[in-house]
Motif scaffolding. Sequence first.
Motif, PDB file in Angstrom:
ATOM      1  N   GLU A  83      -8.056 -23.795  69.936  1.00  0.00           N
ATOM      2  CA  GLU A  83      -8.680 -25.031  69.447  1.00  0.00           C
ATOM      3  C   GLU A  83      -9.320 -24.820  68.082  1.00  0.00           C
ATOM      4  O   GLU A  83      -9.326 -25.722  67.240  1.00  0.00           O
ATOM      5  N   GLU A  84      -9.852 -23.614  67.856  1.00  0.00           N
ATOM      6  CA  GLU A  84     -10.497 -23.304  66.574  1.00  0.00           C
ATOM      7  C   GLU A  84      -9.495 -22.972  65.479  1.00  0.00           C
ATOM      8  O   GLU A  84      -9.881 -22.857  64.307  1.00  0.00           O
ATOM      9  N   GLY A  85      -8.224 -22.784  65.859  1.00  0.00           N
ATOM     10  CA  GLY A  85      -7.197 -22.519  64.867  1.00  0.00           C
ATOM     11  C   GLY A  85      -6.976 -21.057  64.541  1.00  0.00           C
ATOM     12  O   GLY A  85      -6.281 -20.735  63.575  1.00  0.00           O
ATOM     13  N   MET A  86      -7.537 -20.140  65.335  1.00  0.00           N
ATOM     14  CA  MET A  86      -7.295 -18.723  65.087  1.00  0.00           C
ATOM     15  C   MET A  86      -5.829 -18.402  65.344  1.00  0.00           C
ATOM     16  O   MET A  86      -5.266 -18.822  66.355  1.00  0.00           O
ATOM     17  N   ALA A 142      -0.436 -23.061  75.647  1.00  0.00           N
ATOM     18  CA  ALA A 142      -0.640 -24.324  76.358  1.00  0.00           C
ATOM     19  C   ALA A 142      -1.653 -25.198  75.631  1.00  0.00           C
ATOM     20  O   ALA A 142      -1.468 -26.414  75.489  1.00  0.00           O
ATOM     21  N   GLU A 143      -2.729 -24.571  75.135  1.00  0.00           N
ATOM     22  CA  GLU A 143      -3.740 -25.337  74.414  1.00  0.00           C
ATOM     23  C   GLU A 143      -3.198 -25.852  73.079  1.00  0.00           C
ATOM     24  O   GLU A 143      -3.439 -27.007  72.708  1.00  0.00           O
ATOM     25  N   ILE A 147      -2.894 -29.703  71.902  1.00  0.00           N
ATOM     26  CA  ILE A 147      -3.467 -30.178  70.637  1.00  0.00           C
ATOM     27  C   ILE A 147      -2.396 -30.848  69.785  1.00  0.00           C
ATOM     28  O   ILE A 147      -2.614 -31.914  69.197  1.00  0.00           O
ATOM     29  N   LEU A 148      -1.211 -30.211  69.722  1.00  0.00           N
ATOM     30  CA  LEU A 148      -0.125 -30.761  68.917  1.00  0.00           C
ATOM     31  C   LEU A 148       0.348 -32.098  69.473  1.00  0.00           C
ATOM     32  O   LEU A 148       0.596 -33.047  68.717  1.00  0.00           O
ATOM     33  N   ASP A 149       0.466 -32.193  70.811  1.00  0.00           N
ATOM     34  CA  ASP A 149       0.877 -33.458  71.426  1.00  0.00           C
ATOM     35  C   ASP A 149      -0.144 -34.554  71.128  1.00  0.00           C
ATOM     36  O   ASP A 149       0.225 -35.699  70.830  1.00  0.00           O
ATOM     37  N   GLU A 150      -1.421 -34.199  71.214  1.00  0.00           N
ATOM     38  CA  GLU A 150      -2.468 -35.183  70.957  1.00  0.00           C
ATOM     39  C   GLU A 150      -2.428 -35.650  69.506  1.00  0.00           C
ATOM     40  O   GLU A 150      -2.550 -36.849  69.226  1.00  0.00           O
ATOM     41  N   ARG A 151      -2.219 -34.704  68.593  1.00  0.00           N
ATOM     42  CA  ARG A 151      -2.166 -35.077  67.174  1.00  0.00           C
ATOM     43  C   ARG A 151      -0.917 -35.912  66.879  1.00  0.00           C
ATOM     44  O   ARG A 151      -0.982 -36.882  66.124  1.00  0.00           O
ATOM     45  N   ASP A 173      -9.508 -41.268  61.245  1.00  0.00           N
ATOM     46  CA  ASP A 173     -10.702 -40.450  61.023  1.00  0.00           C
ATOM     47  C   ASP A 173     -10.969 -39.525  62.197  1.00  0.00           C
ATOM     48  O   ASP A 173     -11.392 -38.375  62.016  1.00  0.00           O
ATOM     49  N   ARG A 174     -10.747 -40.011  63.407  1.00  0.00           N
ATOM     50  CA  ARG A 174     -11.034 -39.200  64.594  1.00  0.00           C
ATOM     51  C   ARG A 174     -10.174 -37.947  64.644  1.00  0.00           C
ATOM     52  O   ARG A 174     -10.612 -36.892  65.098  1.00  0.00           O
ATOM     53  N   PHE A 175      -8.954 -38.046  64.157  1.00  0.00           N
ATOM     54  CA  PHE A 175      -8.041 -36.902  64.219  1.00  0.00           C
ATOM     55  C   PHE A 175      -7.831 -36.238  62.863  1.00  0.00           C
ATOM     56  O   PHE A 175      -6.948 -35.393  62.718  1.00  0.00           O
TER      57      PHE A 175
END
Length: 413
Positions: A83-86, A142-143, A147-151, A173-175
């Motif tokens: 989620e943090e993009g690491m 999976a995460e 995240i990609l599906d949501e975006r 703005d939310r995404f």
Amino acid sequence: MRQVAADLAARCEGQVNRLARELTQRRFAAIPEYADLPADMRDVEIAATARHAIRRFLRLAEGAPADEDDLRLFRERAAQRAEEGMPLANLLASYYIGAEVVWDALVAEARPDELAALPMLARLQLRGTNRVVVAVTEAYQAERAAILDERREAVREVARALLAGEPARATADRFGIPLADAYLVLHLRFAGTGAATGAGAATGAAAGVAGAGIAERRVLRRIRAGLEGFGEGTPLLLRDERGVHVLLPSAAAERLPELERLLTGAGTAAGPVIAGAARSEGTADVPDASRRAARIAGIAEAAGRPAGVYELGDVLLDYHLTGPGDSGPAVAAVLDPLGARPELLDTLRAFLDADMDRRRAAAALAVHPNTVDNRLARIARLTGADPRTTRGVLLCAAALTLRSRGRDRDRRA
């Protein structure tokens, strides 16, 4: 030998805090990005995970049973890092560094009569590290997929709102999806993907439609991937019952040749890609631009044009003749380059009035026929509409008529 290995691991368990600090130091040296993490994450959360990992392995080596709950913390941390993009590579590298730290401690602690137990501990460590890495990778992927599906759904929702003329700012703005001031709106059509036809072709038709759908989705994935790096801003792609829509920041209009190569190169699997393109003035007129783009694409496909990106000027006459709408000013503007050359406009009118007979036109103008030829050639170069061709004659005639009507309305006003 198992008991010897267990005793060696038990002596190392008292070094967990020191080993965790050493792991942190080695990690920062090998992966500089870790030093940029927030202090609470670096000094508390990651340190706690390191202690848990080291203690877990040592207790397994002492004979404690392994269960799925051992991996819960690693899965949670993997989801957080995703989620943090690491990057996944950095995350996995930290676990291998941890295994190396533990192994160094075991070797340093081993007495001469315990050296024979090290191969057993090495095998146990390899298996344990692999188990953790698999769990971490699965949780991370999976995460990231979620995240990609949501975006992607957010991108589709923003595109849907813009195309419908509805507010899109809140979702954008939310995404973190930047909205452009204006857009180049594309409508994509895939030529040559029709189902099989003919007697006895029902089964083949169904298979053809299914195959075309698969090929089209594959092409759209390639297009989406290519557009991600195309210029600034976020490309918005939506496939709905009307077709495939692409919204690009308006600056993309300055790179149409490059865009055309991207689209035509992606389209071979599903047939040639024909794209209609229209430019919006802002976001409020995106629906109008979308309708223009769809109509341009349909005209280009019906006319048998090759794969490519087509704007209004490329199909202007067909667009104007095939339906009502907004093309009148664009048609009239075809002759704008002749505004400072009245002799060229006079020659064009005389040529059309003479039913395209250059000699009669020359007589009406009191010039040599060669002069008429030269002027017609110059008109073609300046306007892109060659009055010596059928299509050029029709376009020039329509433009003259519309300009005359415009002057009449101005005089009446």
